[in-house]
Design a protein around this motif. Structure first.
Motif, PDB file in Angstrom:
ATOM      1  N   LYS A   1      26.067  -7.869  26.546  1.00 20.35           N
ATOM      2  CA  LYS A   1      26.896  -6.971  25.737  1.00 20.35           C
ATOM      3  C   LYS A   1      26.776  -5.504  26.149  1.00 20.35           C
ATOM      4  O   LYS A   1      27.780  -4.816  26.302  1.00 20.35           O
ATOM      5  CB  LYS A   1      26.529  -7.128  24.261  1.00 20.35           C
ATOM      6  CG  LYS A   1      27.158  -6.073  23.382  1.00 20.35           C
ATOM      7  CD  LYS A   1      27.206  -6.475  21.934  1.00 20.35           C
ATOM      8  CE  LYS A   1      26.114  -5.881  21.116  1.00 20.35           C
ATOM      9  NZ  LYS A   1      26.336  -6.089  19.671  1.00 20.35           N
TER      10      LYS A   1
ATOM     11  N   ASN B   1      30.597  -4.827  18.627  1.00 18.22           N
ATOM     12  CA  ASN B   1      30.186  -6.221  18.540  1.00 18.22           C
ATOM     13  C   ASN B   1      31.203  -7.186  19.141  1.00 18.22           C
ATOM     14  O   ASN B   1      30.869  -8.319  19.448  1.00 18.22           O
ATOM     15  CB  ASN B   1      29.910  -6.599  17.076  1.00 18.22           C
ATOM     16  CG  ASN B   1      28.700  -5.857  16.545  1.00 18.22           C
ATOM     17  OD1 ASN B   1      27.632  -5.888  17.140  1.00 18.22           O
ATOM     18  ND2 ASN B   1      28.877  -5.132  15.452  1.00 18.22           N
TER      19      ASN B   1
ATOM     20  N   ASP C   1      24.124  -0.721  21.547  1.00 22.45           N
ATOM     21  CA  ASP C   1      25.555  -0.995  21.407  1.00 22.45           C
ATOM     22  C   ASP C   1      26.270   0.080  20.583  1.00 22.45           C
ATOM     23  O   ASP C   1      27.269  -0.182  19.937  1.00 22.45           O
ATOM     24  CB  ASP C   1      25.781  -2.389  20.798  1.00 22.45           C
ATOM     25  CG  ASP C   1      25.197  -2.535  19.391  1.00 22.45           C
ATOM     26  OD1 ASP C   1      24.522  -1.603  18.921  1.00 22.45           O
ATOM     27  OD2 ASP C   1      25.425  -3.590  18.763  1.00 22.45           O
TER      28      ASP C   1
HETATM   29 MG    MG Z   1      25.211  -4.783  16.028  1.00 24.98          MG
END
Ligand code: MG
Ligand code: UD1
Length: 468
Positions: free
Chosen positions: A28, A234, A108
């Motif tokens: 990610k 996300n 993130d």
């Molecule tokens: Mg998160």
């Protein structure tokens, strides 16, 4: 305000999670926002805030994350992802003895700014609070940890994960962006007491807040009025939205410094690109990496430029450049390709369907159409005719072509390397040169033309007669 120097903090970036909702093979935190991996944005913000010592916790796709960040940061492995608290504990070997503020940031949250991070650690260092953390408000707080505050003095008393919230707690719109500055020693000590008795069976970092409260420590929650900065990524739609926000910031800062962006909606420029004033970026351009562009240039439409240098007053029209350089006053395109190592000197003119690789092109050279120049040097003032090809590859190795100055290479010439052509040489159109040419010469390397008078007229009459 105290003028005493505040000790530089350490920082921890949590980047071990799988990021299941991205539905991707790429970890990610490596998904790019405006061409730069998310986790790199976080590291940049930390550097901007003045943090030198950074530890990144890696796990899922850790080798790739490590390769992307290089040795500018330290890494701690979290082999099994047992929660954000467990992730922090994996960094103990790097930071366990550090006595000072530690910024803990999720990998993130790419839009976090250096000034926000700096504000947190200055606040922590001056107030001595066990934790100073950012908070923000969301109309739809689903998925985020909710901030509980003491009604009388307003300090944070707990963070409750969405999945662990009561119905009333779900109504709370102040949420946790996972951007904290802790007293490092107090954080590690409290983490040893954190358990995993919750709906996800994970060791939650935010649970240290409850422990601090019991110990009578202070926890400050700094409510921000810029929610964009704290957006966590996300899924790929959130990624796209973040890309749009970051892109607009970059374009705006270029525009206020004097660059004309004709169509912000179709222009993608990386954060490290430098562009001089009065340069116009036309629609559909992607300009990336360490590219620098001078002033008074016209770039685009439809151009893609990466890690290249462009001087002043240049024109790049519907073309591609990668690791290529162009001095002042050059022109490129339409539909041309400057590959790595292409270097154009002043006022070179490269026209349509020309590919140049690993070659130095002299000042004022003109190669206007349909040409391949690879592993070559072309002297100042030389004209390269349409369809000229440097044959640099024999199937095993690459060879060089040297062309002097003020030459005229006739159209459709094939120059078989290795070959050296002197200055002031005329290469007859259609030649296939395999030998060096001395300066001042005419090189002709094709069969001589023969005209057979009346031949075609007679032949055609004969054909018609025999068929009729
Ligand atoms: Mg998160
Ligand atoms: C976390 C917070 C939540 C907050 C939200 C903000 C916890 C328990 N919850 O939830 O309060 O509102 O962030 O986005 O901290 N990670 C690891 N190892 C792990 C688990 C996670 O390194 O074992 C990393 C992830 O790679 C990610 C970050 O920690 O960068 C946050 O993890 P994530 O699973 O996204 O936490 P959230 O559920 O979003």
């Amino acid at each position: 305000m105290s003028t005493a120097r505040i000790a530089s903090p350490a920082a921890l970036v949590l980047a071990a999670g799988q990021g299941t909702r991205m539905k991707s093979d790429l970890p990610k935190v490596l998904h790019p926002v405006a061409g730069v991996p998310m986790v790199q944005w976080v590291v940049r913000a930390l550097r901007e805030a003045g943090v030198e010592r950074i530890v990144v916790v890696i796990g899922h796709g850790g080798d790739q994350v490590q390769a992307a960040l290089g040795d500018s940061v330290k890494f701690a492995w979290q082999r099994e992802q047992l929660g954000t608290g467990h992730a922090v504990l994996q960094a103990r070997e790097h930071l366990g003895t550090f006595d000072g503020p530690v910024l803990v940031v999720a990998g993130d949250v790419p839009m976090i700014s250096g000034s926000t991070l700096r504000g947190l650690w200055e606040d922590q260092a001056q107030s001595g609070a066990a934790c100073v953390m950012s908070t923000f408000e969301l109309e739809d707080p689903r998925g985020y940890g909710r901030i509980l505050r003491d009604v009388s003095h307003g300090s944070v008393t707990a963070i409750v994960e969405h999945k662990d919230c009561t119905t009333e707690q779900r109504e709370i719109t102040e949420v946790n962006p996972a951007i904290y500055c802790f007293d490092n020693q107090k954080m590690f000590a409290a983490l040893d007491q954190v358990g995993n008795d919750n709906s996800q069976g994970e060791y939650y970092l935010p649970d240290v807040i409850k422990i601090f409260v019991k110990q009578g420590e202070t926890i400050k929650g700094v409510l921000s009025d810029d929610p964009d900065e704290f957006r966590g990524i996300n899924d790929k739609w959130q990624l796209a939205e973040a890309g749009a926000i970051v892109r607009e910031r970059i374009l705006k800062s270029l525009a206020v410094s004097g660059v004309s962006i004709v169509d912000p909606g179709s222009t993608h420029i990386g954060p490290d690109v430098k562009i001089g004033k009065d340069t116009v970026i036309h629609p559909n351009c992607v300009i990336e990496g360490s590219t620098s562009i001078g002033s008074g240039c016209q770039i685009g439409p439809n151009s893609w430029i990466k890690d290249s240098e462009i001087g002043d007053s240049c024109r790049v029209f519907m073309s591609h450049m990668e690791r290529a350089n162009m001095a002042n006053g050059c022109r490129l395109g339409p539909f041309s390709n400057l590959r790595p190592g292409a270097v154009l000197k002043e006022e070179a003119k490269i026209g349509n369907f020309v590919e140049i690789k690993n070659s130095e092109i002299g000042a004022g050279v003109s190669a206007s159409h349909l040409t391949y120049i690879g592993d070559a040097s072309v002297g100042d003032g030389t004209n390269i005719g349409a369809g000229t090809i440097t044959c640099n590859y024999d199937g095993f190795s690459k060879h060089r072509t040297e062309i002097g100055r003020d030459c005229f290479v006739g159209s459709n010439s094939t120059l078989v390397a290795p070959i050296t052509i002197g200055d002031d040489v005329l290469v007859a159109a259609g030649s296939v040169l395999t030998k060096d040419v001395p300066s001042g010469a005419l090189a002709v390397a094709r069969s001589r033309q023969e005209n057979k008078e009346d031949w075609f007229v007679r032949w055609r009459e004969w054909k018609r007669g025999s068929n009729g």
